[in-house]
Structures are given as structure tokens and as C-alpha cells.
Design a protein around this motif. Structure first.
Motif, short mmCIF file in Angstrom:
data_model
loop_
_atom_site.label_atom_id
_atom_site.label_comp_id
_atom_site.label_asym_id
_atom_site.label_seq_id
_atom_site.Cartn_x
_atom_site.Cartn_y
_atom_site.Cartn_z
N ARG A 1 0.98 -1.21 0.02
CA ARG A 1 0.01 0.16 -0.07
C ARG A 1 0.93 1.36 0.08
O ARG A 1 1.69 1.35 0.90
N HIS A 2 0.68 2.10 -1.02
CA HIS A 2 1.39 3.36 -1.11
C HIS A 2 0.58 4.57 -0.92
O HIS A 2 -0.49 4.74 -1.67
N ARG A 3 0.97 5.59 -0.10
CA ARG A 3 0.01 6.66 0.20
C ARG A 3 0.40 7.70 -0.99
O ARG A 3 1.59 7.96 -1.19
N LEU A 4 -0.61 8.08 -1.77
CA LEU A 4 -0.53 8.94 -2.53
C LEU A 4 -0.72 10.31 -2.61
O LEU A 4 0.23 11.20 -2.69
N THR A 5 -1.95 10.77 -1.88
CA THR A 5 -1.98 12.20 -1.51
C THR A 5 -3.26 12.30 -0.44
O THR A 5 -3.83 11.24 -0.05
N SER A 6 -3.66 13.46 -0.17
CA SER A 6 -5.06 13.52 0.67
C SER A 6 -6.05 13.58 -0.33
O SER A 6 -5.92 14.32 -1.50
N VAL A 7 -7.31 13.25 0.15
CA VAL A 7 -8.58 13.79 -0.60
C VAL A 7 -8.74 15.28 -0.58
O VAL A 7 -9.17 15.69 -1.88
N GLU A 8 -8.28 15.80 0.27
CA GLU A 8 -8.32 17.25 0.27
C GLU A 8 -7.51 17.85 -0.87
O GLU A 8 -8.24 18.69 -1.63
N THR A 9 -6.32 17.29 -1.18
CA THR A 9 -5.76 17.99 -2.25
C THR A 9 -6.29 17.78 -3.58
O THR A 9 -6.25 18.55 -4.43
N TRP B 1 -5.29 14.95 -9.81
CA TRP B 1 -3.88 14.62 -9.23
C TRP B 1 -3.32 13.53 -10.04
O TRP B 1 -3.90 12.39 -10.19
N LEU B 2 -2.17 13.76 -10.64
CA LEU B 2 -1.45 12.88 -11.52
C LEU B 2 -0.32 12.02 -10.91
O LEU B 2 0.59 12.50 -10.12
N PHE B 3 -0.10 11.06 -11.27
CA PHE B 3 0.99 10.07 -10.60
C PHE B 3 1.36 8.87 -11.80
O PHE B 3 0.50 8.72 -12.61
N THR B 4 2.37 8.24 -11.59
CA THR B 4 2.78 7.34 -12.46
C THR B 4 3.19 5.96 -11.97
O THR B 4 3.71 5.95 -10.74
N VAL B 5 2.71 5.01 -12.68
CA VAL B 5 2.82 3.47 -11.91
C VAL B 5 3.21 2.74 -12.98
O VAL B 5 3.67 3.19 -14.03
N ARG B 6 4.08 1.61 -12.66
CA ARG B 6 4.92 0.67 -13.57
C ARG B 6 3.83 -0.55 -13.44
O ARG B 6 3.34 -1.23 -12.64
N ASP B 7 3.46 -1.12 -14.85
CA ASP B 7 2.41 -2.31 -14.69
C ASP B 7 3.50 -3.54 -15.05
O ASP B 7 4.60 -3.47 -14.80
N ARG B 8 2.72 -4.59 -14.96
CA ARG B 8 3.43 -6.02 -14.94
C ARG B 8 4.23 -6.24 -16.07
O ARG B 8 5.22 -7.15 -15.84
N ARG B 9 4.03 -5.65 -17.07
CA ARG B 9 4.81 -5.66 -18.58
C ARG B 9 6.08 -4.63 -18.42
O ARG B 9 7.03 -4.87 -19.03
N GLY B 10 6.21 -3.93 -17.03
CA GLY B 10 7.34 -3.17 -17.14
C GLY B 10 7.11 -1.66 -17.66
O GLY B 10 7.99 -0.85 -17.70
N PHE C 1 3.86 1.91 -7.55
CA PHE C 1 4.13 3.04 -7.50
C PHE C 1 5.56 3.62 -8.35
O PHE C 1 6.53 3.01 -7.68
N ARG C 2 5.42 4.62 -9.12
CA ARG C 2 6.84 5.16 -9.84
C ARG C 2 6.97 6.64 -8.90
O ARG C 2 8.31 6.82 -8.56
N ARG C 3 6.23 7.42 -9.44
CA ARG C 3 6.46 8.80 -9.05
C ARG C 3 5.02 9.75 -8.99
O ARG C 3 4.11 9.18 -9.75
#
Length: 144
Positions: free
Chosen positions: A4-12, A19-28, A121-123
Motif C-alpha cells: 500500500r502506497h500513500r498517494l495524497t490527501s482527498v483534500e488535495t 492529481w497525476l501520478f505514474t505507476v509501472r504495470d506488470r509488463r514493465g 508506484f513510480r512517482r
């Protein structure tokens, strides 16, 4: 089970509109994801969707602008298709009868956590900060 990775707050998310973030999928492969407000009492106050229109893989969240949301729908900046923020479903335009790809999250004590076992989660922010994307050449009838 994914870490589990904390991303941000609901308030934000509510204040910024998306709100944008980057993940890595199973294919890389790196994939952008957007958090958007959901105003449905039966759901979490925030939903997560892969950051691309189902019609032509157009980014929905743009750097410096965010995702354009009108009346509870995410507007594709290229063709104007509109996706419900809570369900991801589109009933109009070029993307009609499609649904955005979801990413599993959890909300706890006002914080948003990534819980999807298929991604890591990547960034925070875009997948590729230097890809030269100046945005779509819009063919939409909508004006902002």
C-alpha cells in the motif's frame, strides 16, 4: 498483495480538481494515472483512472492544467468525449460506450492509497517529463 502506497490527501484532489501520478504495470511499462473527485455517496470521494481517453489514447490530465472536469465528467481535450468521474463511463462523442481503465485505490482517514496488485508506484507526475507533449490538436466543438 501489493504494498500500500500513500498517494495524497482527498483534500488535495478536491482542491486541485485532479492529481497525476505514474505507476509501472506488470509488463514493465510506465502508465499515468489520475485521481479525480467523485461526488457519489455510495463510492469513495476519489476515483483513479488511467490517464488516457479510450478513443485515441489522448491524455486527459495535462501538465499545468490538470483534467478538465465539467458537471462531474472528465472532458477529453481532443474530441470532447466526456467520462463520468465516478464510473469512468462515456456515453457521448468519439469514445461513446467505453469506460476508462480503473486503478484500485483506497481512502482511509482522508488519505488516498494505491492498492492495485497489478501496478507499482513510480512517482508523482507524468511518466515522461521530457516527451515534448504540447497537448492535442483539438477537433472538439467544446471551448474552455
Amino acid at each position: 498483495m501489493a504494498v500500500r502506497h500513500r498517494l495524497t490527501s482527498v483534500e488535495t484532489v478536491l482542491e486541485e480538481g485532479s492529481w497525476l501520478f505514474t505507476v509501472r504495470d506488470r509488463r514493465g511499462d510506465d502508465e499515468e494515472v489520475i485521481l479525480v473527485p467523485c461526488r457519489d455517496d455510495d463510492r469513495e470521494p476519489v476515483e483513479a483512472w488511467v490517464n488516457r481517453c479510450t478513443h485515441e489514447e489522448q491524455r486527459l490530465h495535462r501538465e499545468g492544467i490538470g483534467a478538465v472536469i465539467r458537471d462531474g465528467e472528465i472532458v477529453c481535450p481532443k474530441h470532447g468525449s466526456m467520462f463520468e468521474t465516478c464510473s469512468g463511463y462515456c456515453d457521448n462523442g468519439e469514445a461513446a460506450d467505453t469506460t476508462l481503465v480503473d486503478v484500485e485505490i483506497a481512502v482511509e482517514d482522508g488519505q488516498v492509497y494505491l492498492t492495485d496488485d497489478d501496478v507499482t508506484f513510480r512517482r508523482t507526475g507524468r511518466a515522461d517529463e521530457d516527451d515534448g507533449d504540447d497537448g492535442p490538436s483539438s477537433t472538439s466543438h467544446l471551448r474552455f
